[in-house]
Structure formats: C-alpha cells, structure tokens
Design an enzyme around this catalytic site. Structure first.
Site, mmCIF file in Angstrom:
data_model
loop_
_atom_site.group_PDB
_atom_site.id
_atom_site.type_symbol
_atom_site.label_atom_id
_atom_site.label_comp_id
_atom_site.label_asym_id
_atom_site.label_seq_id
_atom_site.Cartn_x
_atom_site.Cartn_y
_atom_site.Cartn_z
ATOM 1 N N CYS A 39 39.979 12.240 19.033
ATOM 2 C CA CYS A 39 39.113 11.110 18.702
ATOM 3 C C CYS A 39 39.057 10.145 19.885
ATOM 4 O O CYS A 39 40.105 9.729 20.396
ATOM 5 C CB CYS A 39 39.664 10.401 17.472
ATOM 6 S SG CYS A 39 38.880 8.804 17.175
ATOM 7 N N LYS A 66 -4.554 -1.652 9.957
ATOM 8 C CA LYS A 66 -3.391 -2.174 9.224
ATOM 9 C C LYS A 66 -2.508 -2.879 10.248
ATOM 10 O O LYS A 66 -1.808 -2.257 11.033
ATOM 11 C CB LYS A 66 -2.654 -1.030 8.547
ATOM 12 C CG LYS A 66 -1.514 -1.503 7.689
ATOM 13 C CD LYS A 66 -0.981 -0.347 6.862
ATOM 14 C CE LYS A 66 0.314 -0.716 6.181
ATOM 15 N NZ LYS A 66 1.362 -1.188 7.053
ATOM 16 N N CYS A 117 41.127 6.810 18.739
ATOM 17 C CA CYS A 117 42.572 6.738 18.464
ATOM 18 C C CYS A 117 43.354 7.928 19.010
ATOM 19 O O CYS A 117 44.582 7.943 18.949
ATOM 20 C CB CYS A 117 42.819 6.602 16.963
ATOM 21 S SG CYS A 117 42.392 8.079 16.042
ATOM 22 N N TYR A 166 -7.524 -10.580 4.763
ATOM 23 C CA TYR A 166 -8.263 -9.426 4.263
ATOM 24 C C TYR A 166 -8.387 -9.383 2.755
ATOM 25 O O TYR A 166 -8.947 -8.454 2.213
ATOM 26 C CB TYR A 166 -7.617 -8.130 4.761
ATOM 27 C CG TYR A 166 -6.110 -8.115 4.620
ATOM 28 C CD1 TYR A 166 -5.301 -8.273 5.739
ATOM 29 C CD2 TYR A 166 -5.513 -7.973 3.385
ATOM 30 C CE1 TYR A 166 -3.931 -8.283 5.629
ATOM 31 C CE2 TYR A 166 -4.147 -7.988 3.256
ATOM 32 C CZ TYR A 166 -3.350 -8.138 4.387
ATOM 33 O OH TYR A 166 -1.990 -8.155 4.251
ATOM 34 N N GLU A 201 -10.029 -0.785 7.494
ATOM 35 C CA GLU A 201 -9.624 -1.871 8.411
ATOM 36 C C GLU A 201 -8.338 -1.467 9.114
ATOM 37 O O GLU A 201 -7.566 -0.689 8.568
ATOM 38 C CB GLU A 201 -9.267 -3.147 7.617
ATOM 39 C CG GLU A 201 -10.303 -3.671 6.713
ATOM 40 C CD GLU A 201 -9.684 -4.465 5.550
ATOM 41 O OE1 GLU A 201 -8.473 -4.762 5.562
ATOM 42 O OE2 GLU A 201 -10.439 -4.776 4.622
ATOM 43 N N LYS A 259 -1.276 6.292 7.851
ATOM 44 C CA LYS A 259 -0.317 5.993 8.919
ATOM 45 C C LYS A 259 -0.548 6.938 10.093
ATOM 46 O O LYS A 259 -0.684 8.147 9.905
ATOM 47 C CB LYS A 259 1.125 6.151 8.411
ATOM 48 C CG LYS A 259 1.492 5.194 7.291
ATOM 49 C CD LYS A 259 1.479 3.745 7.735
ATOM 50 C CE LYS A 259 2.777 3.226 8.236
ATOM 51 N NZ LYS A 259 3.844 2.894 7.390
ATOM 52 N N CYS A 276 42.353 4.605 12.217
ATOM 53 C CA CYS A 276 41.684 4.675 13.524
ATOM 54 C C CYS A 276 40.906 3.374 13.756
ATOM 55 O O CYS A 276 40.130 2.946 12.887
ATOM 56 C CB CYS A 276 40.748 5.871 13.521
ATOM 57 S SG CYS A 276 39.552 5.879 14.855
ATOM 58 N N CYS A 329 37.539 12.518 12.566
ATOM 59 C CA CYS A 329 38.856 11.996 12.863
ATOM 60 C C CYS A 329 39.445 11.635 11.505
ATOM 61 O O CYS A 329 38.833 10.894 10.744
ATOM 62 C CB CYS A 329 38.717 10.755 13.754
ATOM 63 S SG CYS A 329 40.122 9.635 13.656
ATOM 64 N N GLU A 332 -2.382 -11.476 7.319
ATOM 65 C CA GLU A 332 -1.262 -11.019 8.137
ATOM 66 C C GLU A 332 -1.107 -11.943 9.334
ATOM 67 O O GLU A 332 -2.071 -12.206 10.044
ATOM 68 C CB GLU A 332 -1.611 -9.601 8.610
ATOM 69 C CG GLU A 332 -0.456 -8.760 8.954
ATOM 70 C CD GLU A 332 0.261 -8.152 7.752
ATOM 71 O OE1 GLU A 332 -0.133 -8.415 6.600
ATOM 72 O OE2 GLU A 332 1.245 -7.448 7.984
ATOM 73 N N LEU A 357 0.826 -1.207 0.000
ATOM 74 C CA LEU A 357 0.000 0.000 0.000
ATOM 75 C C LEU A 357 0.860 1.257 0.000
ATOM 76 O O LEU A 357 1.894 1.299 0.659
ATOM 77 C CB LEU A 357 -0.879 0.027 1.259
ATOM 78 C CG LEU A 357 -1.892 -1.102 1.425
ATOM 79 C CD1 LEU A 357 -2.603 -0.979 2.769
ATOM 80 C CD2 LEU A 357 -2.907 -1.065 0.293
ATOM 81 N N ASP A 402 0.274 -4.797 12.126
ATOM 82 C CA ASP A 402 1.725 -4.731 11.983
ATOM 83 C C ASP A 402 2.312 -6.123 12.173
ATOM 84 O O ASP A 402 2.845 -6.464 13.220
ATOM 85 C CB ASP A 402 2.287 -3.766 13.028
ATOM 86 C CG ASP A 402 3.668 -3.278 12.637
ATOM 87 O OD1 ASP A 402 4.094 -3.566 11.509
ATOM 88 O OD2 ASP A 402 4.307 -2.627 13.470
ATOM 89 N N LYS A 406 -9.861 1.146 1.601
ATOM 90 C CA LYS A 406 -10.004 0.472 0.305
ATOM 91 C C LYS A 406 -11.316 0.852 -0.376
ATOM 92 O O LYS A 406 -12.358 0.887 0.275
ATOM 93 C CB LYS A 406 -9.996 -1.052 0.517
ATOM 94 C CG LYS A 406 -8.805 -1.519 1.339
ATOM 95 C CD LYS A 406 -8.819 -3.005 1.615
ATOM 96 C CE LYS A 406 -7.568 -3.368 2.412
ATOM 97 N NZ LYS A 406 -7.457 -4.789 2.726
#
Ligand code: IVH
Length: 693
Positions: A425, A130, A428, A242, A128, A331, A448, A443, A190, A98, A132, A307
């Site tokens: 650093c 989604k 070193c 689904y 619906e 999302k 190093c 650095c 899923e 998607l 995970d 959908k």
C-alpha cells in the site's frame, strides 16, 4: 430679505426641481430603452461612451435631489445590503426540469409518445439552446420586479433578489405594451456568464492568486450566490428567459410557445434564439445543426430544449415526476480531446481499494480543465493498455466525470512505461491483496492513514453528516496535528484546538464547532451511510434504518436479520456485521455515543411539526421513478407524517411505485388507500390535499 425676494427664490428652486424631475424621468426612459436595445434586441444605437454619459448625468441629478430617487431607477440595481444568508421561499408551484434524450431515436420516441397520448397526428415544436447556467424564477407585481428565486429543490428556492437586480439584462420594470400591464407575472430563465467573460474573470483571478472557477456554470453560480450584491454586480452575468409560469391581469396567456417567447421579449426580457419546427424530423435537423455550431454561441450550452408548440396540448400531456411530457432536452454527445498521460499514480480509498489514476497534461474538455482521470482498476488499465507517456483520447462521462476513452497507439515512441499495481500500500506499506472474484486490489489495514483520511472525508461529506467547512484540507490538518484519529474524535474537538491549526481563526473555529454540533441530528440513515460501510450507500442505509430503528439494533443485527429486509443481500449483510465486529469501530462508536451523537439520532426532526400529514403513517412500496425512497420519506416527514415499513389498519396510505411488493395486496385487503406516484407527487407539491381526493 424681503418677502418678495424669498418668494422668488423659493419659486426658482421649485422650477429647478421640477426641471430636474422632468430630466430624470426622461433620462430613465432613455437609459432603459438603450438597455433594452442592447440586451434584448441586440441592436444598440449609441456607443458605450454615450450610454455612460447619460448614466452619469442621471446619477448626478439623483445625488442632487435624493427625494426624487426611486428603487426602480436604472442606477439602483446595486441597492441591497450585505446579508448573512439567503432566505428560503416556497415556489408557487413545483419548478420542474427536463427529461433527457441522448439520440435521434430517443427524440423520435418522445414525439411518438406525445402524439399517442395527445391523439394529435403531427406535432409542431420549438427548439431552443439549453443554456448551461442557473435556473431562476422572477416575480413581477404591478410591473415591478419583487422577487427572484433560485430553483432550489424545485419546491422552494433561495431569495436572490438583490443579486438578480444587479444583472443588467434583467428588467427592473416591465415595458408597457398596448394590451396592458400584467398585474402579476412569473417567469423562468437562466442566469449565465458568457464564455468570454468567464475566461477574463479566471485570468484576473489567476493574477490575484485566487482559486479558479472550473467552468462558466460554476462561475455564474458562485457569482449569484454572493452575500454581497456588489460582488455579483462586478461579474458580467447575463440572463435569458424562456417560460411564463403565471400571468394575471389584462393580458391573455399566449396559446403557443413561440408567442410566449415573443411576449416575453415585448415585456423587456432577453429570450434565447429559437426555431419553429413543423415535425420531429425538422427538430432533428435543427438539433444536429446546432451540435456543429454550438461553439459559435457566446454562452455554454449542453443541449437543445425541445418543446411542444401548442400550450393546450402541452397542458393535456401533463408531467411525469419531475418533468413535463411535452418537453425534452436533447443532450449533445461528449466532446473528445487529446492529451498525454504524464504518470499513473495509485490512490487508496476509504474501503482500502487501490485506484490507479492517470495524471494528465492539463486540457480543457466540455468547459473545464482536467488534469486527472480515474482508470478504475488494473484490469481496465490492461484492457485499454494505457501506459505512462501515452497520448490518449479524453472525454467527460455524462459531461462530468473525466474518462480515458482510448490510447492513440500510433503516437507511441517506445518510451512508454507499463503500469502495474504495487505489492504494498503506498500509504501504509501493508501488503496489497486482490480478493478472489474481485477486480479491486485492496489494503486490508483498517488503520491505514489514507483510509482513515478518506473515511473522515466521507463522514463529513454533504450526503453524510454534512459538516460544512470540514473538507479534505482541514481534515488533513486535524490528522497531522494528531487531534483526530477517527470520526468519534470530531465531537470532542474544542474551539481552542481548532484555532491552533494553520489558517484557522477565532470565527472559523467557532463556525466549525457549531457545524460539528449541528451534524449530530442528521438522522440515523445519514449516520449509517456516513460510517462508510462497504456496500452501504444512501439507499441501503435508508432501508436498514427504516427497519432497524436504532443504532443498537443495527449493531446487534445478525446477517439473517439484515437479509429479511427487502433488497438487502448476503454480501451487504455480511459487510455490516463484519464492520461492527471490529474493535476500532466499537471504540469509535463509544466516542460517538458519549458525545451524544446516538441520542440525537433518534430525534425525529419533522414529526412533531404540524403539517397536512401530521399523525399519519404512510408506507412505501415499489420503485418511484422521480425520487429515491429516502427522498420520499423526507417529503412525508416534511409534511408531518411518518413512514413505516409494514401496512396495518392504522396505515393512512400506501404509496405504490412500479413493481410493488406484497404490501400492495395487504393494503388492498385491509382497505388502505393506495396512492400512485403521480398522486403522491400532487400531495407533496401541494396540488392536492389529504382529504380532498
Ligand atoms: S425549459 C419544465 N428551456 O435546463 C422545464 N430549460 O432540466 C422547463 N435550461 O434546470 C425548462 N435552457 O434551468 C428550458 N431553453 C431552455 C433552457 C432550460 C436551460 C435549464 C433549466 C432546467 C434545465 C432542464
């Protein structure tokens, strides 16, 4: 024994067996029915103990009459053998994903586009959660589950049938329904691990000293990809379905999305909760409601799937690249939490960049425990004014990368300590410089130890030489033991050398030397990327190796030559030339050469194979929206073709993405066939053939 007696005994045995067969069949019917009520209807009518009793009785009868056993029996979920790898199986058609919408505005734009293209004045939708988890495709032939595949790269997936069979909410046999039984059915769903089970699983693992899973999704993926189905069976995985991908036989494919979900349910599949919406405004209302209440669901979701309800309209809308135009994922914005900065440390990267890292009080955010977050550079630390001891707001960018959003100034006690970049650093001790015009401190010592280690980690990583099993911990051991000083040394490691390292045995060192050997043939582009040259990411490595087709040519290329390549600028060109000038690099390349890495680089893995594009040369121009140039090249090579950088009379076709260059004009002038991205995708996914336009 008299004849009459033995006849009677045989007769009794026969009736006992007939009786057992009847009971077995009745028990199987009842058990399947109770599983359906429990997992699909969420409405059990007997207790777990009563269910167990039925189950044990069936097991007992099947043990007594092994000849009555069938692979469809509910007791036979865990039947598969332990395997050593998953077989890769092509999908019947591409498994799409998607596109995302991150705001209500983007949802409205999606609706507007769909209405414009379809000509429908108003569209109705199904919404619906989604989930995970992990996408799986299941095939049923004559009502029995015959194959379960992961999504894989969308074109082919891994055969996880033995493991999917152990998931109790997955029907092994479809439920008979009045309209008939499908001869062939392909569904998508899923697989997930419920949040509560994830918590318990991690608690148990902690007790047993096992590494913890970062989130439910990883736990589900790890559980489904077990080589021993018994391990999968011990994890309480669930599944929701689904999509009907294919349906053959007496039953008609339903006309709308909600009817598909109901048919799935009738056939015995658990389906997600769904909402029917008459307009995009209703959709927006529903998704905002779920944003608040998402945590009440027993599983993790990262958004809502929206959908188009009418499947004919959906079909007419088609797909762009990897996703259908009729569906979109809304999302949710990232979750934000508070935590404390216990320290700010400095990490040295493979190119010598010093990165400040906030060491945090561990906290769960968007499904996983976070204890560190990059602060990127000194300027950003100043800008956000992050101090050691501060309380901060944390979120995951794109729901993946931990990020300090802001400091809660009002929580300051006055004890907080400001951070400043060290003058030397931390690895070193060389002086740290901030080159003019850069935000990064560096650095500059190529030898190093921190840089050497990070370069090796990068060299072995998945997108680079992909040396399986050679991760940061083992690289550290190799360095400590003085066995390697650079990537060139990896190829002269012996099994005996490796077996001496802590935690390594005979078998693991053999696997590792094999993985190192296998990495030799990853191809020039991966090798170039693996070297870790500044500004040379995957795409740039791909461009360079597409034009300069041997390591020698690349090493001898001048800045001017490199800049002749489309998209390669002066900075990158300079970085490449400078890189190969270094003595230590020359030494390393020398070792790689004598180990045969260079020779293997020239081997074209796919080109000799017969395929629909065998012997054909294609040229790419412009930007493809669904894949990188490198992926396009891999697809072409997989089909037996070759990619060239310039159009000639011999070019079979030019694949033109958006903003194509002068190659398009040249192709037109020469009468070379031009493919749009969609046409190219059809070819790649086997929806059209090379000759049959
Ligand atoms: S529809 C053509 N519906 O989310 C795409 N996907 O990219 C068909 N997912 O990998 C997917 N819950 O595995 C759809 N209710 C749902 C979903 C869902 C989870 C996953 C799916 C896919 C990703 C979307």
């Amino acid at each position: 024994m008299s004849d009459a007696f033995s006849r009677e005994k045989a007769g009794n045995e026969k009736t006992a067996k007939e009786e057992a067969a009847r009971e077995i069949s009745e028990l199987r019917r009842q058990i399947t029915e109770h599983e359906y009520r429990y997992y699909v209807l969420d409405d059990p009518v007997i207790s777990d103990a009563e269910f167990d009793k039925l189950f044990r009785r069936l097991q007992q009868l099947e043990a007594q009459y092994p000849e009555l056993m069938t692979p469809d029996s509910p007791t036979q979920r865990v039947g598969g053998q332990v395997s050593s790898a998953f077989r890769s199986v092509p999908h019947t058609r591409a498994v799409l994903s998607l596109a995302n919408a991150f705001s209500e505005l983007e949802l409205s734009a999606f609706d507007r586009r769909a209405r414009e293209i379809s000509g429908a004045p108003q569209l109705d939708y199904v919404v619906e959660p989604k989930i995970d988890g992990l996408s799986v495709i299941l095939r049923y032939e004559n009502a029995s589950l015959t194959l379960a595949l992961t999504r894989g790269d969308g074109l082919s997936g891994e055969d996880v049938t033995a493991n999917v069979r152990t998931i109790q909410s997955v029907p092994l046999v479809l439920r008979g329904i009045p309209g008939g039984t499908p001869e062939y059915l392909e569904v998508r769903g899923e697989v997930y691990l419920p949040k509560e089970d994830f918590r318990k699983l991690n608690e148990e693992r902690e007790q047993n000293g096992l590494p913890l899973f970062a989130n439910p999704r990883n736990a589900a993926a790890g559980s489904l990809r077990q080589l021993d189905p018994k391990v999968t069976a011990s994890r309480p995985l669930r599944a929701l379905f689904y999509e009907i991908r294919d349906l053959r036989g007496d039953l008609q494919m339903p006309q709308d999305e909600t009817a598909c979900l109901e048919l799935l349910r009738t056939l015995g599949f658990p389906v997600p909760v769904y909402h029917y919406c008459r307009s995009i405004d209703e959709v927006i209302e529903v998704v905002s409601g779920w944003q608040e209440s998402r945590h009440t669901l027993p599983y993790d979701i990262d958004g809502m799937a929206v959908k188009v309800q009418d499947r004919r309209i959906a079909q007419a809308l088609g797909a762009t690249g990897h996703s259908p135009r009729s569906q979109i994922a809304f999302k949710f914005p990232s979750e934000q939490v508070e935590t404390k900065v216990n320290d700010i440390i400095v990490q040295v990267g493979r190119t010598g960049v010093l990165t400040p890292i906030a060491m945090l009080e561990p906290v769960t955010v968007s499904g996983s425990v976070v204890s560190r977050a990059s602060l990127h550079n000194e300027d950003l630390v100043r800008e956000k004014d992050v101090r050691i001891g501060d309380t901060v707001i944390l979120q995951k960018a794109g729901d993946i990368i931990p990020e300090v959003v802001a400091v809660l100034q009002e929580r300051r006690t006055g004890e907080e300590k400001q951070f400043s970049m060290p003058g030397e650093c931390p690895s070193c001790g060389s002086p740290v410089v901030r080159p003019p015009g850069e935000v990064a401190h560096r650095c500059l010592n190529f030898s190093c130890p921190a840089q050497i280690k990070e370069r090796l980690i990068h060299f072995c990583s998945r997108d680079a030489m992909d040396i399986r099993g050679l991760g940061p911990a083992l690289i550290e051991s190799l360095l400590q033991a003085g066995l390697v000083k650079d990537a060139g040394d990896l190829y002269s490691l012996t099994q005996e050398d490796i077996a001496k390292l802590p935690g390594m045995g005979q078998k693991s060192s053999q696997n590792l030397t094999e993985a190192i050997e296998a990495s030799k043939s990853r191809g020039l582009h991966k090798f170039l990327y693996a070297l870790g040259i500044r500004h040379v990411g995957l795409r740039t490595a791909d461009l360079i190796s597409g034009h300069l087709q041997s390591l020698d040519e690349i090493m001898n290329a001048t800045e001017e030559r490199l800049m002749m390549i489309e998209e390669i600028g002066p900075e990158t060109a300079k970085a490449v030339v400078m890189f190969f000038k270094q003595d230590s690099v020359k030494q390393m390349i020398g070792k790689l050469r004598s180990a045969g890495v260079e020779a293997a680089l020239k081997v074209q893995t796919y080109q000799d194979q017969a395929g629909p594009l065998s012997g054909k040369t294609l040229v790419l121009t412009g930007t493809l929206s669904s894949m990188t140039r490198h992926e396009a090249k891999e697809h072409i090579e997989r089909l037996g073709g070759k990619v060239s950088s310039s159009v000639s009379r011999n070019t079979f076709a030019l694949v033109a993405g958006s903003a194509p260059g002068s190659k398009l004009d040249r192709a037109r002038a020469l009468g070379v066939r031009v493919l749009t991205e969609d046409e190219f995708l059809d070819l790649v996914h086997g929806r059209s053939s090379v000759d049959g336009d």
